[in-house]
Design an enzyme around this catalytic site. Structure first.
Site, short mmCIF file in Angstrom:
data_model
loop_
_atom_site.label_atom_id
_atom_site.label_comp_id
_atom_site.label_asym_id
_atom_site.label_seq_id
_atom_site.Cartn_x
_atom_site.Cartn_y
_atom_site.Cartn_z
N TYR A 136 0.80 -1.18 0.22
CA TYR A 136 -0.06 0.09 -0.10
C TYR A 136 0.95 1.39 0.01
CZ TYR A 136 -3.99 -2.96 1.38
OH TYR A 136 -4.94 -4.15 1.24
N ASP A 218 -2.94 -18.17 1.70
CA ASP A 218 -3.88 -18.87 1.01
C ASP A 218 -4.42 -20.06 2.03
OD1 ASP A 218 -1.20 -20.03 0.73
OD2 ASP A 218 -2.05 -21.00 -1.37
N ASP A 246 -10.90 -8.93 7.92
CA ASP A 246 -12.24 -8.83 7.50
C ASP A 246 -13.10 -10.05 7.57
OD1 ASP A 246 -12.49 -5.94 7.43
OD2 ASP A 246 -13.06 -5.82 5.32
#
Ligand code: NAD
Length: 349
Positions: A136, A218, A246
């Site tokens: 980011y 994953d 989340d």
């Protein structure tokens, strides 16, 4: 006397932080409070979502209780004046690099989880996400390939000191919980992750009492829904943590029940505590918001920033007892108002 800055913000932010403050006050702790506008409310009052007096209060405070920011009337403003910039600005200003999200399913809310009740009932974990580095914040841009096609790029990078400080928070946290730390990376493919893993292993030498595991992201996503009860503390980078935190939230039930903390040290010095939800403009002003996420954020504040563990335990136990006793706001399928839900918690404090 410790001072708590209350930055209530927009929408349901002021409604839920008012109830959290009421719970803090009911504990008769030696605390003082300061308030300042933030987000859309601050923009409308001062022309900026994070005005100097708000930054000043936040910097002077021992801890910050944050509501939520986000105001549809600000949607057309240039990006730097949007309410959401206030939270990014505060994180940067205060150097808050560690984001903690506990995910715990309260007994009685098994049906609110996206998982089967017998699997969801075992969730009691913390996801620790690095907040200030990773892809980011790396170099990014648009360019043209040799073939004349548009190409977007974002560079993923972590320096070893950035990894060490977040991983250290993870080990310390594990020490205060079940002594299990799972570090999540993608070291089979990414150099950034290989460095991450190397630094985790080096740091582990100082924590021989903690059971350390490594998991590829994953697999972690899969294990979170298959058997979330296996996790205690999970530490990971900004990108993977954004997604996994989340996912864990939805495994643990309603958005109205989930608190979070952003810290700049394990000690919680000047940390910022907030519900994970936003300003919920669709229900703002109607007294419908569930205040539990804000109340549980206040409990985290007492534990991490003020070392008032017993008071934090009391709040968490009161919320658990209220839920077990059937107290429910609309998001949990009930009819209680914001005030009514807080009253149910206060009655069990
Ligand atoms: P949201 O979290 O505000 O709402 C999502 C849904 O959950 C809505 O239906 C809302 O009614 C419900 N909800 C949220 N909190 C609730 C609570 N305590 N009790 C009952 N129901 C609740 O997310 P959104 O709608 O995507 O965003 C609204 C605004 O909030 C946007 O401006 C967004 O940018 C902002 N936002 C701010 C933060 C923050 O301040 N840290 C975080 C997320 C979103």
């Amino acid at each position: 006397m410790p001072m708590i800055a209350i930055l209530a913000g927009d929408g349901i932010g002021p409604e839920v932080t008012a109830e959290a403050r009421r719970v803090l006050s009911a504990l008769s702790l030696d605390l003082s409070f300061g308030e300042a506008p933030v987000g859309g409310a601050a923009y409308h009052a001062t022309g900026h979502p994070l005005p100097p007096e708000t930054i000043d209060l936040a910097e002077r405070a021992d801890a910050i209780l944050f509501g939520a920011v986000g105001d549809p009337s600000c949607d057309a403003l240039p990006r730097h004046l949007r309410p959401e910039q206030a939270i990014l600005g505060l994180r940067k200003r205060l150097g808050l690099f560690a984001n903690l999200r506990p995910a715990r399913l309260f007994a009685g809310l098994e049906d609110a989880s996206a998982l089967k009740p017998e699997i969801a009932g075992r969730i009691d974990m913390v996801i620790l996400r690095e907040l200030t580095g990773d892809v980011y914040f790396g170099e990014k841009g648009m360019r043209t390939t040799a073939g004349g096609l548009r190409e977007g790029y974002d560079v993923m990078a972590y320096a070893e000191d950035e990894v060490r400080r977040i991983v250290t928070v993870g080990f310390e946290m594990a020490r205060h919980r079940k002594r299990k730390l799972c570090s999540v990376d993608k070291a089979n493919v990414l150099e950034t992750s290989q460095l991450w893993r190397d630094v985790v292993i080096e740091t582990a030498e100082d924590y021989p009492d903690i059971a350390l595991t490594h998991m590829y992201v994953d697999n972690a996503a899969m294990q979170l829904v298959r058997d979330p009860g296996q996790f205690d503390v999970v530490v990971t980078g900004n990108l993977f943590g954004d997604i996994l935190s989340d996912q864990a939230s939805m495994c643990a039930g309603s958005i109205g029940m989930l608190p979070s903390a952003s810290l700049r040290a394990w000690s919680g010095d000047n940390g910022l505590y907030e519900p994970i939800h936003g300003s919920a403009p669709d229900i703002a002003g109607q007294g419908k918001a569930n205040p539990c996420a804000a109340i549980l954020s206040a409990a985290m504040l007492l534990r991490h920033s003020l070392s008032m563990d017993a008071a934090a335990d009391r709040i968490e136990a009161a919320v658990a007892a209220a839920i077990a006793g059937g107290a429910r706001t609309a998001d949990l399928g009930g009819t209680l108002s914001t005030r009514g839900m807080a009253d149910a918690v206060l009655a069990r404090l």
